[in-house]
Design an enzyme around this catalytic site. Structure first.
Site, short mmCIF file in Angstrom:
data_model
loop_
_atom_site.label_atom_id
_atom_site.label_comp_id
_atom_site.label_asym_id
_atom_site.label_seq_id
_atom_site.Cartn_x
_atom_site.Cartn_y
_atom_site.Cartn_z
N THR A 46 92.66 137.04 29.00
CA THR A 46 93.67 138.18 29.32
C THR A 46 95.12 138.00 29.47
O THR A 46 95.89 138.34 29.06
CB THR A 46 93.36 138.50 30.71
OG1 THR A 46 91.95 138.92 31.09
CG2 THR A 46 94.16 139.99 31.28
N THR A 47 95.37 136.71 29.82
CA THR A 47 96.81 136.11 29.84
C THR A 47 97.32 135.99 28.44
O THR A 47 98.59 135.81 28.26
CB THR A 47 96.74 134.63 30.63
OG1 THR A 47 96.14 135.06 32.12
CG2 THR A 47 98.29 134.26 30.68
N TYR A 109 85.36 149.08 32.18
CA TYR A 109 85.40 150.45 32.18
C TYR A 109 84.26 151.29 32.32
O TYR A 109 84.07 152.44 32.89
CB TYR A 109 86.11 150.81 30.88
CG TYR A 109 86.48 152.47 30.69
CD1 TYR A 109 87.51 152.74 31.25
CD2 TYR A 109 85.76 153.19 30.02
CE1 TYR A 109 87.98 154.11 31.13
CE2 TYR A 109 86.15 154.52 29.81
CZ TYR A 109 87.17 155.16 30.34
OH TYR A 109 87.45 156.46 30.39
N TYR A 135 82.62 135.79 33.69
CA TYR A 135 84.03 136.26 34.35
C TYR A 135 84.00 137.37 35.01
O TYR A 135 83.68 138.33 34.65
CB TYR A 135 85.17 136.37 32.99
CG TYR A 135 86.45 136.50 33.56
CD1 TYR A 135 86.95 136.24 34.72
CD2 TYR A 135 87.47 136.87 32.64
CE1 TYR A 135 88.24 136.39 35.34
CE2 TYR A 135 88.81 137.22 32.93
CZ TYR A 135 89.22 136.85 34.34
OH TYR A 135 90.51 137.32 34.56
N ARG A 140 90.25 144.37 37.37
CA ARG A 140 90.41 144.83 35.91
C ARG A 140 89.25 145.44 35.23
O ARG A 140 89.34 146.39 34.43
CB ARG A 140 90.67 143.60 35.06
CG ARG A 140 92.13 142.80 35.36
CD ARG A 140 92.35 141.77 34.25
NE ARG A 140 93.70 141.09 34.43
CZ ARG A 140 94.88 141.69 34.13
NH1 ARG A 140 94.65 142.79 33.37
NH2 ARG A 140 95.86 141.13 34.27
N LYS A 164 83.88 132.25 36.19
CA LYS A 164 85.35 132.16 36.61
C LYS A 164 85.31 133.41 37.71
O LYS A 164 85.10 134.67 37.47
CB LYS A 164 86.29 132.59 35.46
CG LYS A 164 87.68 132.64 36.20
CD LYS A 164 88.77 133.08 34.73
CE LYS A 164 89.97 133.32 35.32
NZ LYS A 164 90.87 133.59 34.42
#
Length: 291
Positions: A46-47, A109, A135, A140, A164
């Site tokens: 994401t980062t 989503y 993850y 998110r 994670k």
């Protein structure tokens, strides 16, 4: 998988003023991690603003990091999605040479049930040529991977080696540590509670703050793993204000502001993200100057 115990960093993608990928700056950022005690690097998470990179740019980022790393640190590739069939096809066709594991986010989503999350990762596990780090980031994805689902996946698939865990819930993290096999790694995905998670039995962190302050944060993690609690917390409380600041206006705007101050990259991000405000940039710069 001892190579993923300690400090991993979720690497940014530096951009030039025209928003194109800055290859030379990316090389500098990789070298900065290697020189400052980081244990492994996570690529295209994401980062990295992977959601706004083209396939060609993702290939460029991967190749650049592999070359700059030159085998120094283990590399983890972000490979996730909310279309299970498409993700399986990607795993079959993706060039994973140079990577040691994949990081795969829980489907976003769609808001699957726990059984849906299990079945998704069952298909991923059956088709991934590399070990898998799950993850969980409910902020998110809009769904939470619960400890019993993680324990079930960890027990059923030998190539699911870690998670994670970024729900920001220390109790949930402790339940994951307790319920999963002893060799399964519960890795913090939340910089602020990294140390308490490690002291509860966690394996380390995949961090954002660590890529801007790699020496300090890596030292804190190492001290925590060695159960040197007072020394570890001294570093935690030193760096905690910066953790709050870098996420104040979204990720990676904050950490890119840090890199700009360090002279490694610009602070350019791609829409719909925007740069950190002038006020935040000044506060981060002051923190860096004073530390």
């Amino acid at each position: 998988m001892e190579k993923f115990v300690g400090t991993g960093v979720a690497l940014i993608t530096p951009f030039k003023e025209d928003k194109s990928v800055d290859v030379e700056a990316l090389k500098k950022v990789v070298k900065f991690q290697i020189e400052n005690s980081v244990d492994y690097i996570v690529v295209l998470g994401t980062t990295a603003e992977s959601a706004t990179l083209t396939n060609e740019e993702k290939t460029l980022v991967k190749q650049t990091i592999i070359e700059a790393n030159n085998g120094e640190l283990p590399l983890v590739l972000g490979v996730g999605g909310n279309n299970t069939t498409a993700l399986v096809e990607q795993l079959k066709n993706e060039n994973l040479e140079g990577f040691d594991a994949i990081l795969s986010v829980s489907p976003f989503y769609n808001k699957p049930t726990q059984e849906g999350i299990y079945q998704h990762f069952k298909h991923v596990a059956e088709n991934s040529p590399l070990p898998i780090i799950l993850y969980n980031v409910p902020g998110r994805t809009a769904s939470n991977m619960l400890p019993y689902t993680v324990a079930r996946l960890a027990s059923d698939f030998d190539n699911i080696i870690a998670i994670k865990e970024a729900a920001g819930d220390i109790v949930q993290a402790m339940e994951m540590i307790q319920q999963t096999p002893k060799d399964f790694l519960v890795i913090s995905g939340d910089d602020m509670i990294t140390l308490p998670m490690i002291l509860a039995g966690g394996a380390g962190v995949i961090s954002v703050i660590a890529e801007g302050f790699p020496e300090d944060f890596s030292n804190m993690v190492a001290l925590g793993l060695d159960r040197k609690v007072d020394e570890a917390y001294e570093i935690h409380y030193k760096i905690a204000p910066a953790i709050d600041m870098i996420f104040e206006e979204g990720n990676p705007a904050g950490i890119k502001s840090v890199f700009k101050k360090l002279g490694l990259t610009t602070d350019e991000v791609r829409l719909p993200l925007v740069k950190a405000s002038e006020s935040l940039q000044l506060r981060l710069a002051e923190f860096i100057d004073n530390n």
